[in-house]
Design a protein around this motif. Structure first.
Motif, PDB file in Angstrom:
ATOM      1  N   ALA A 120       0.811  -1.217   0.000  1.00 59.66           N
ATOM      2  CA  ALA A 120       0.000   0.000   0.000  1.00 59.66           C
ATOM      3  C   ALA A 120       0.846   1.270   0.000  1.00 59.66           C
ATOM      4  N   ASP A 121       1.940   1.277   0.750  1.00 57.42           N
ATOM      5  CA  ASP A 121       2.741   2.494   0.881  1.00 57.42           C
ATOM      6  C   ASP A 121       3.491   2.860  -0.399  1.00 57.42           C
ATOM      7  N   ARG A 122       3.516   1.967  -1.379  1.00 56.25           N
ATOM      8  CA  ARG A 122       4.211   2.272  -2.633  1.00 56.25           C
ATOM      9  C   ARG A 122       3.383   3.147  -3.568  1.00 56.25           C
ATOM     10  N   PHE A 123       2.086   3.316  -3.258  1.00 55.72           N
ATOM     11  CA  PHE A 123       1.191   3.986  -4.194  1.00 55.72           C
ATOM     12  C   PHE A 123       0.559   5.238  -3.587  1.00 55.72           C
ATOM     13  N   ASP A 124       0.212   6.173  -4.482  1.00 54.98           N
ATOM     14  CA  ASP A 124      -0.492   7.384  -4.058  1.00 54.98           C
ATOM     15  C   ASP A 124      -1.997   7.150  -3.990  1.00 54.98           C
ATOM     16  N   ALA A 125      -2.501   6.208  -4.778  1.00 52.35           N
ATOM     17  CA  ALA A 125      -3.936   5.891  -4.765  1.00 52.35           C
ATOM     18  C   ALA A 125      -4.142   4.537  -5.414  1.00 52.35           C
ATOM     19  N   LEU A 147      -4.779   4.134   2.028  1.00 48.90           N
ATOM     20  CA  LEU A 147      -4.428   5.105   0.997  1.00 48.90           C
ATOM     21  C   LEU A 147      -5.711   5.489   0.275  1.00 48.90           C
ATOM     22  N   PRO A 148      -5.719   6.596  -0.486  1.00 51.67           N
ATOM     23  CA  PRO A 148      -6.948   6.990  -1.178  1.00 51.67           C
ATOM     24  C   PRO A 148      -7.434   5.905  -2.132  1.00 51.67           C
ATOM     25  N   VAL A 149      -8.718   5.589  -2.047  1.00 48.89           N
ATOM     26  CA  VAL A 149      -9.319   4.535  -2.864  1.00 48.89           C
ATOM     27  C   VAL A 149     -10.370   5.150  -3.786  1.00 48.89           C
ATOM     28  N   VAL A 150     -10.210   4.890  -5.087  1.00 45.17           N
ATOM     29  CA  VAL A 150     -11.175   5.315  -6.106  1.00 45.17           C
ATOM     30  C   VAL A 150     -11.866   4.065  -6.644  1.00 45.17           C
ATOM     31  N   PHE A 151     -13.168   4.145  -6.817  1.00 46.77           N
ATOM     32  CA  PHE A 151     -13.959   2.987  -7.230  1.00 46.77           C
ATOM     33  C   PHE A 151     -14.625   3.270  -8.566  1.00 46.77           C
ATOM     34  N   GLN A 152     -14.337   2.439  -9.572  1.00 48.15           N
ATOM     35  CA  GLN A 152     -15.075   2.426 -10.838  1.00 48.15           C
ATOM     36  C   GLN A 152     -15.978   1.199 -10.822  1.00 48.15           C
ATOM     37  N   PRO A 153     -17.185   1.304 -10.304  1.00 43.79           N
ATOM     38  CA  PRO A 153     -17.976   0.097 -10.009  1.00 43.79           C
ATOM     39  C   PRO A 153     -18.598  -0.582 -11.229  1.00 43.79           C
ATOM     40  N   THR A 154     -18.692   0.109 -12.364  1.00 37.47           N
ATOM     41  CA  THR A 154     -19.421  -0.427 -13.530  1.00 37.47           C
ATOM     42  C   THR A 154     -20.766  -0.989 -13.081  1.00 37.47           C
ATOM     43  N   ALA A 155     -21.489  -0.210 -12.303  1.00 39.54           N
ATOM     44  CA  ALA A 155     -22.729  -0.682 -11.680  1.00 39.54           C
ATOM     45  C   ALA A 155     -23.915  -0.529 -12.619  1.00 39.54           C
ATOM     46  N   HIS A 156     -24.829  -1.460 -12.541  1.00 41.57           N
ATOM     47  CA  HIS A 156     -26.101  -1.348 -13.224  1.00 41.57           C
ATOM     48  C   HIS A 156     -27.137  -2.147 -12.448  1.00 41.57           C
ATOM     49  N   ASP A 157     -28.395  -1.852 -12.689  1.00 39.18           N
ATOM     50  CA  ASP A 157     -29.478  -2.444 -11.903  1.00 39.18           C
ATOM     51  C   ASP A 157     -29.724  -3.871 -12.377  1.00 39.18           C
ATOM     52  N   GLU A 158     -29.011  -4.797 -11.750  1.00 34.68           N
ATOM     53  CA  GLU A 158     -29.133  -6.215 -12.057  1.00 34.68           C
ATOM     54  C   GLU A 158     -29.384  -6.951 -10.750  1.00 34.68           C
ATOM     55  N   PRO A 159     -29.817  -8.202 -10.796  1.00 34.43           N
ATOM     56  CA  PRO A 159     -30.136  -8.910  -9.549  1.00 34.43           C
ATOM     57  C   PRO A 159     -29.004  -8.931  -8.535  1.00 34.43           C
ATOM     58  N   SER A 160     -27.773  -9.165  -8.967  1.00 36.25           N
ATOM     59  CA  SER A 160     -26.661  -9.259  -8.016  1.00 36.25           C
ATOM     60  C   SER A 160     -26.373  -7.927  -7.331  1.00 36.25           C
ATOM     61  N   PHE A 161     -26.753  -6.820  -7.955  1.00 41.62           N
ATOM     62  CA  PHE A 161     -26.517  -5.494  -7.364  1.00 41.62           C
ATOM     63  C   PHE A 161     -27.327  -5.317  -6.084  1.00 41.62           C
ATOM     64  N   ARG A 162     -28.347  -6.167  -5.892  1.00 41.92           N
ATOM     65  CA  ARG A 162     -29.224  -6.051  -4.716  1.00 41.92           C
ATOM     66  C   ARG A 162     -28.735  -6.880  -3.533  1.00 41.92           C
ATOM     67  N   VAL A 163     -27.661  -7.636  -3.694  1.00 42.29           N
ATOM     68  CA  VAL A 163     -27.149  -8.444  -2.583  1.00 42.29           C
ATOM     69  C   VAL A 163     -26.659  -7.508  -1.474  1.00 42.29           C
ATOM     70  N   PRO A 164     -27.119  -7.704  -0.224  1.00 41.13           N
ATOM     71  CA  PRO A 164     -26.811  -6.753   0.859  1.00 41.13           C
ATOM     72  C   PRO A 164     -25.328  -6.576   1.171  1.00 41.13           C
ATOM     73  N   ILE A 165     -24.476  -7.527   0.771  1.00 38.45           N
ATOM     74  CA  ILE A 165     -23.055  -7.400   1.081  1.00 38.45           C
ATOM     75  C   ILE A 165     -22.454  -6.135   0.490  1.00 38.45           C
ATOM     76  N   PHE A 166     -23.078  -5.593  -0.560  1.00 38.08           N
ATOM     77  CA  PHE A 166     -22.531  -4.404  -1.200  1.00 38.08           C
ATOM     78  C   PHE A 166     -22.891  -3.113  -0.470  1.00 38.08           C
ATOM     79  N   GLU A 167     -23.810  -3.197   0.507  1.00 35.30           N
ATOM     80  CA  GLU A 167     -24.174  -2.000   1.288  1.00 35.30           C
ATOM     81  C   GLU A 167     -22.938  -1.372   1.917  1.00 35.30           C
TER      82      GLU A 167
END
Length: 408
Positions: A120-125, A147-167
């Motif tokens: 982790a310490d080798r990177f800025d993000a 370290l700073p985390v950026v998320f590109q989720p490629t999200a769309h309204d599909e059945p798996s998107f409703r799984v509570p683990i993603f909350e």
């Protein structure tokens, strides 16, 4: 900046999807002067996750790629029933069931968490591409606060998107990168959060290699007949079977020389029809030739966060018919004035007949699409939005009340 991308698969022989988008971003950022490394699995297949690449570090087009082996391949007889049950209304809300589903979804990458924490310490993000796989569900919790985390989720309204683990997962990143306004909105509505970050899309090559359209037609015995083209994975989630059914019905109702060209490797049984042509995998030049020679591209998928092939059709000045039930595809088509959304057979039928009867309209829509891509998805513009999201992530990370950096 020193940036780490984390993604489930990576390679210049992996086409389409979030993996190809990750590679394009990594290479564009490298060319823009950033130092980019990628952490990924040794898998090539997203169906089995079997190791296909050697573990270790290689360089691909200026990007250092670190591959870790997969603990075990995915077995459909294990994952399938769990997936079907968890997507049903009778599934359990118990967290351990969701975690088991995520583990079976895979890929379970050996030493992922350890590698991330030790480096982790080798990177800025760090930038995580796509929400669904364990590279994100296990990786983001490992680095959030380190370290700073950026998320590109490629999200769309599909059945798996409703799984509570993603909350919890979607509340950990410091900023987001979205491909479309619709993707940002679905995240906002699903998790009741205001996702900080930018809508950037992806850079599109305006002058890709294109082989001979005439040679493509001759190779697949298309003569001078008009044809619709679909490009991508031929699997049920992409609406390909429905597209075939619609096309066959259209041919029954309105006999013509029209053909349907499916450019991809079949992952589902497709109906046999003399006017449906399956090309198998096409390289980039042949793919663009297939699109350039078409009446229109058809993008039939119900679940998209962004459609690169839609933009590639517009680069070739061809119009598109898009699955109107996908808010992302409908949005792209309407903003560009380069596509026609359809829902159901009747709208598909009328859209195809309209383009067949009015070639000038098809050309006008294609020209509109070309201008839209030029104005919106030039790499300089895209990377500016990327940089802005990085700055947001750094600022929000510095304002965290708790930091896990080893130097703190």
């Amino acid at each position: 900046m020193k940036l780490l991308y984390v993604v489930q698969r990576y390679g210049d022989d992996i086409v389409g999807g979030s993996e190809a988008a990750c590679r394009q971003f990594a290479e564009a950022l490298t060319q823009a002067g950033h130092s980019v490394e990628v952490l990924t699995s040794c898998a090539r297949s997203y169906v089995t996750w079997e190791d296909s690449y050697e573990p270790g570090t290689t360089e691909i087009n200026g990007v250092l790629v670190h591959r870790l082996p997969v603990v075990d391949k995915r077995y459909p007889e294990r994952f399938g029933p769990t997936d079907i049950w968890l997507m049903s209304e009778n599934s359990s809300p118990l967290l351990f069931e969701h975690e088991r589903w995520a583990l079976l979804m895979g890929p379970e990458v050996q030493g992922l968490r350890t590698w991330l924490i030790e480096n982790a310490d080798r990177f800025d993000a760090a930038v995580f591409m796509t929400y669904l796989y364990s590279t994100a569900t296990k990786g983001i919790p490992a680095l959030a606060g380190r370290l700073p985390v950026v998320f590109q989720p490629t999200a769309h309204d599909e059945p798996s998107f409703r799984v509570p683990i993603f909350e919890a997962l979607f509340r950990l990143p410091d900023s987001f990168l979205f491909f479309t306004p619709e993707e940002r909105e679905v995240v906002r509505e699903r998790f009741n959060i205001e996702p900080e970050g930018r809508v950037v899309g992806i850079g599109i090559e305006m002058n890709p290699p294109v082989s001979s359209v005439d040679e493509f037609r001759e190779r697949f015995e298309l003569d001078n007949d008009p044809y619709l083209v679909y490009v991508g994975r031929l699997d049920p989630m992409k609406g390909v079977r429905q597209l075939c059914d619609f096309f066959i019905e259209l041919k029954k109702q309105f006999p013509s020389e029209l053909k349907l060209v499916l450019a991809g490797d079949p992952l589902v049984d497709l109906p046999q029809h003399e006017d449906i042509v399956v090309t198998g995998f096409l390289d980039e030049a042949d793919k663009h030739a297939a699109i350039a020679g078409s009446l229109a591209l058809v993008q039939s998928s119900y679940f998209e966060s962004f459609s690169i092939v839609l933009c590639e059709a517009w680069v070739q000045r061809r119009p598109a018919l898009v699955q109107g039930a996908s808010t992302v595809l409908r949005g792209q088509a309407m903003r560009s004035a380069g596509g026609i959304p359809y829902e159901g057979y009747a709208e598909f039928e009328q859209a195809v007949l309209m383009l067949l009867e009015n070639p000038a309209l098809a050309d006008e829509l294609g020209q509109n699409g070309r201008k839209y891509v030029e104005d919106t998805y030039e790499w300089g513009h895209v990377l500016q939005g990327f940089e802005e999201s990085l700055l947001i992530a750094k600022e929000r990370f510095n304002n965290r009340s708790i930091s896990l950096r080893s130097s703190d």
